[in-house]
Scaffold this motif. Structure first.
Motif, mmCIF file in Angstrom:
data_model
loop_
_atom_site.group_PDB
_atom_site.id
_atom_site.type_symbol
_atom_site.label_atom_id
_atom_site.label_comp_id
_atom_site.label_asym_id
_atom_site.label_seq_id
_atom_site.Cartn_x
_atom_site.Cartn_y
_atom_site.Cartn_z
ATOM 1 N N ASP A 1 0.856 -1.176 0.000
ATOM 2 C CA ASP A 1 0.000 0.000 0.000
ATOM 3 C C ASP A 1 0.899 1.235 0.000
ATOM 4 O OD1 ASP A 1 -1.439 2.260 1.454
ATOM 5 O OD2 ASP A 1 -3.087 0.825 1.228
ATOM 6 N N GLU A 2 0.654 2.159 -0.925
ATOM 7 C CA GLU A 2 1.492 3.359 -1.057
ATOM 8 C C GLU A 2 1.544 4.197 0.213
ATOM 9 O OE1 GLU A 2 1.993 5.879 -4.965
ATOM 10 O OE2 GLU A 2 -0.048 5.064 -4.861
ATOM 11 N N GLU A 3 0.449 4.272 0.930
ATOM 12 C CA GLU A 3 0.390 5.128 2.108
ATOM 13 C C GLU A 3 0.849 4.429 3.374
ATOM 14 O OE1 GLU A 3 -3.232 7.369 2.523
ATOM 15 O OE2 GLU A 3 -3.379 7.631 0.352
ATOM 16 N N THR A 4 0.403 3.196 3.598
ATOM 17 C CA THR A 4 0.724 2.505 4.847
ATOM 18 C C THR A 4 1.989 1.660 4.746
ATOM 19 O OG1 THR A 4 -0.550 0.518 4.312
ATOM 20 C CG2 THR A 4 -1.735 2.357 5.400
ATOM 21 N N HIS A 5 2.406 1.347 3.520
ATOM 22 C CA HIS A 5 3.563 0.482 3.248
ATOM 23 C C HIS A 5 3.356 -0.949 3.738
ATOM 24 C CE1 HIS A 5 5.728 3.986 1.899
ATOM 25 N NE2 HIS A 5 5.388 4.601 3.012
ATOM 26 N N GLU A 6 2.098 -1.323 3.968
ATOM 27 C CA GLU A 6 1.783 -2.681 4.378
ATOM 28 C C GLU A 6 1.652 -3.567 3.147
ATOM 29 O OE1 GLU A 6 -1.598 -2.928 6.980
ATOM 30 O OE2 GLU A 6 -0.902 -1.208 8.171
ATOM 31 N N ALA A 7 2.046 -4.844 3.308
ATOM 32 C CA ALA A 7 1.916 -5.806 2.215
ATOM 33 C C ALA A 7 0.450 -5.966 1.839
ATOM 34 C CB ALA A 7 2.504 -7.149 2.634
ATOM 35 N N LEU A 8 0.215 -6.121 0.543
ATOM 36 C CA LEU A 8 -1.152 -6.258 0.038
ATOM 37 C C LEU A 8 -1.306 -7.631 -0.583
ATOM 38 C CD1 LEU A 8 -3.840 -4.747 -0.592
ATOM 39 C CD2 LEU A 8 -2.816 -4.140 -2.786
ATOM 40 N N ASP A 9 -2.325 -8.351 -0.163
ATOM 41 C CA ASP A 9 -2.641 -9.646 -0.749
ATOM 42 C C ASP A 9 -3.130 -9.417 -2.178
ATOM 43 O OD1 ASP A 9 -4.586 -11.889 -1.472
ATOM 44 O OD2 ASP A 9 -3.653 -12.671 0.357
ATOM 45 N N ALA A 10 -2.709 -10.254 -3.106
ATOM 46 C CA ALA A 10 -3.087 -10.102 -4.516
ATOM 47 C C ALA A 10 -4.602 -10.097 -4.708
ATOM 48 C CB ALA A 10 -2.451 -11.206 -5.350
ATOM 49 N N ALA A 11 -5.332 -10.755 -3.832
ATOM 50 C CA ALA A 11 -6.790 -10.787 -3.948
ATOM 51 C C ALA A 11 -7.407 -9.401 -3.741
ATOM 52 C CB ALA A 11 -7.378 -11.772 -2.933
ATOM 53 N N HIS A 12 -6.672 -8.493 -3.116
ATOM 54 C CA HIS A 12 -7.191 -7.156 -2.837
ATOM 55 C C HIS A 12 -6.669 -6.116 -3.832
ATOM 56 C CE1 HIS A 12 -8.943 -8.529 0.903
ATOM 57 N NE2 HIS A 12 -7.808 -9.160 1.139
ATOM 58 N N LEU A 13 -5.906 -6.552 -4.822
ATOM 59 C CA LEU A 13 -5.340 -5.633 -5.806
ATOM 60 C C LEU A 13 -6.393 -5.281 -6.844
ATOM 61 C CD1 LEU A 13 -2.751 -4.226 -6.785
ATOM 62 C CD2 LEU A 13 -2.273 -6.270 -8.139
ATOM 63 N N GLY A 14 -6.566 -4.003 -7.090
ATOM 64 C CA GLY A 14 -7.532 -3.533 -8.079
ATOM 65 C C GLY A 14 -6.889 -2.523 -9.010
ATOM 66 N N THR A 15 -7.685 -1.973 -9.894
ATOM 67 C CA THR A 15 -7.211 -0.957 -10.831
ATOM 68 C C THR A 15 -8.230 0.171 -10.924
ATOM 69 O OG1 THR A 15 -8.238 -2.140 -12.681
ATOM 70 C CG2 THR A 15 -5.909 -2.599 -12.251
ATOM 71 N N ARG A 16 -7.752 1.327 -11.350
ATOM 72 C CA ARG A 16 -8.603 2.473 -11.642
ATOM 73 C C ARG A 16 -7.854 3.368 -12.623
ATOM 74 N NH1 ARG A 16 -7.932 5.234 -5.755
ATOM 75 N NH2 ARG A 16 -5.859 6.101 -6.070
ATOM 76 N N PRO A 17 -8.565 4.229 -13.314
ATOM 77 C CA PRO A 17 -7.863 5.121 -14.234
ATOM 78 C C PRO A 17 -6.910 6.038 -13.472
ATOM 79 C CG PRO A 17 -10.256 5.187 -14.595
ATOM 80 C CD PRO A 17 -10.008 4.412 -13.334
ATOM 81 N N GLY A 18 -5.712 6.200 -14.016
ATOM 82 C CA GLY A 18 -4.743 7.107 -13.424
ATOM 83 C C GLY A 18 -4.863 8.488 -14.033
ATOM 84 N N PRO A 19 -4.079 9.444 -13.540
ATOM 85 C CA PRO A 19 -4.175 10.817 -14.037
ATOM 86 C C PRO A 19 -3.829 10.957 -15.523
ATOM 87 C CG PRO A 19 -2.348 10.596 -12.489
ATOM 88 C CD PRO A 19 -3.096 9.303 -12.479
ATOM 89 N N GLY A 20 -3.080 10.014 -16.074
ATOM 90 C CA GLY A 20 -2.726 10.064 -17.490
ATOM 91 C C GLY A 20 -3.597 9.195 -18.375
ATOM 92 N N ALA A 21 -4.666 8.637 -17.816
ATOM 93 C CA ALA A 21 -5.526 7.740 -18.590
ATOM 94 C C ALA A 21 -6.194 8.498 -19.730
ATOM 95 C CB ALA A 21 -6.586 7.108 -17.695
ATOM 96 N N ASP A 22 -6.204 7.893 -20.895
ATOM 97 C CA ASP A 22 -6.925 8.466 -22.025
ATOM 98 C C ASP A 22 -8.295 7.797 -22.120
ATOM 99 O OD1 ASP A 22 -6.316 5.948 -23.017
ATOM 100 O OD2 ASP A 22 -5.295 6.668 -24.813
ATOM 101 N N ALA A 23 -9.054 8.174 -23.134
ATOM 102 C CA ALA A 23 -10.405 7.630 -23.291
ATOM 103 C C ALA A 23 -10.390 6.114 -23.477
ATOM 104 C CB ALA A 23 -11.103 8.313 -24.471
ATOM 105 N N LEU A 24 -9.389 5.601 -24.209
ATOM 106 C CA LEU A 24 -9.324 4.161 -24.444
ATOM 107 C C LEU A 24 -9.057 3.393 -23.150
ATOM 108 C CD1 LEU A 24 -9.483 1.814 -26.400
ATOM 109 C CD2 LEU A 24 -7.073 2.213 -26.981
ATOM 110 N N MET A 25 -8.145 3.882 -22.304
ATOM 111 C CA MET A 25 -7.875 3.199 -21.031
ATOM 112 C C MET A 25 -9.127 3.236 -20.140
ATOM 113 S SD MET A 25 -5.931 1.387 -19.141
ATOM 114 C CE MET A 25 -4.296 1.501 -19.851
ATOM 115 N N THR A 26 -9.792 4.382 -20.112
ATOM 116 C CA THR A 26 -11.019 4.495 -19.326
ATOM 117 C C THR A 26 -12.073 3.528 -19.855
ATOM 118 O OG1 THR A 26 -10.493 6.797 -18.855
ATOM 119 C CG2 THR A 26 -12.776 6.119 -18.514
#
Length: 167
Positions: A122-147
């Motif tokens: 986790d970027e903020e807590t630096h705690e290990a993240l189980d792969a089952a909890h990994l997700g995605t979302r559009p980032g600040p550079g996402a274009d229409a196709l990525m969205t």
């Protein structure tokens, strides 16, 4: 295409490009050694080295004249691929490929000799993240196709609790 995966894969080129980068990252520098290690043909090796150099992943340095001979070294950008190589090794080890009698390659901390592995934190807590909890979302550079890609996913696949929040 606004996609970091496409950009990295485009720079590497193909399977042979990745295997050549593997060898360079392991410290193999000379053409004949690269050829022997990878089993690639002369024409393919020559072509891939030129492409890797053009894409800024490899630097060619002359070490002998008459005849001219060169060695190849990964650039800083090429060394970034060690993360990809380590991820591929870890996945291959998890898959327990037939014929493997244990991990053929281990990554270590040179200072301690201890094994190391990649993990998601986790970027903020630096705690290990189980792969089952990994997700995605559009980032600040996402274009229409990525969205669009992210809008087309099946519910539950690649999603986490906060995936719909904007980055």
């Amino acid at each position: 295409m606004v996609c970091p995966i496409a950009a990295v894969m485009g720079a590497i080129g193909d399977r042979w490009g990745m295997l050549i980068m593997r060898d360079l990252l392991l410290g193999i520098r000379r053409y004949d050694d690269l050829r022997q290690s990878s089993g690639v043909t002369n024409a393919t090796l020559s072509d891939r080295l030129k492409s890797l150099e053009e894409n800024g992943l490899v630097e060619r340095r002359q070490y002998q004249t008459r005849p001219d001979r060169f060695e190849y070294q990964p650039t800083a950008r090429g060394r970034d691929l060690s993360l990809l190589m380590q991820a591929l090794v870890q996945i291959g080890d998890q898959w327990e490929m037939p014929g493997f009698q244990g991990a053929p390659l281990e990554f270590i901390d040179r200072r301690t000799g201890h094994g190391v592995k990649l993990m998601t934190v986790d970027e903020e807590t630096h705690e290990a993240l189980d792969a089952a909890h990994l997700g995605t979302r559009p980032g600040p550079g996402a274009d229409a196709l990525m969205t669009w890609r992210l809008s087309r996913r099946v519910s539950g696949v690649g999603e986490g609790a906060d995936n719909n929040k904007q980055a």
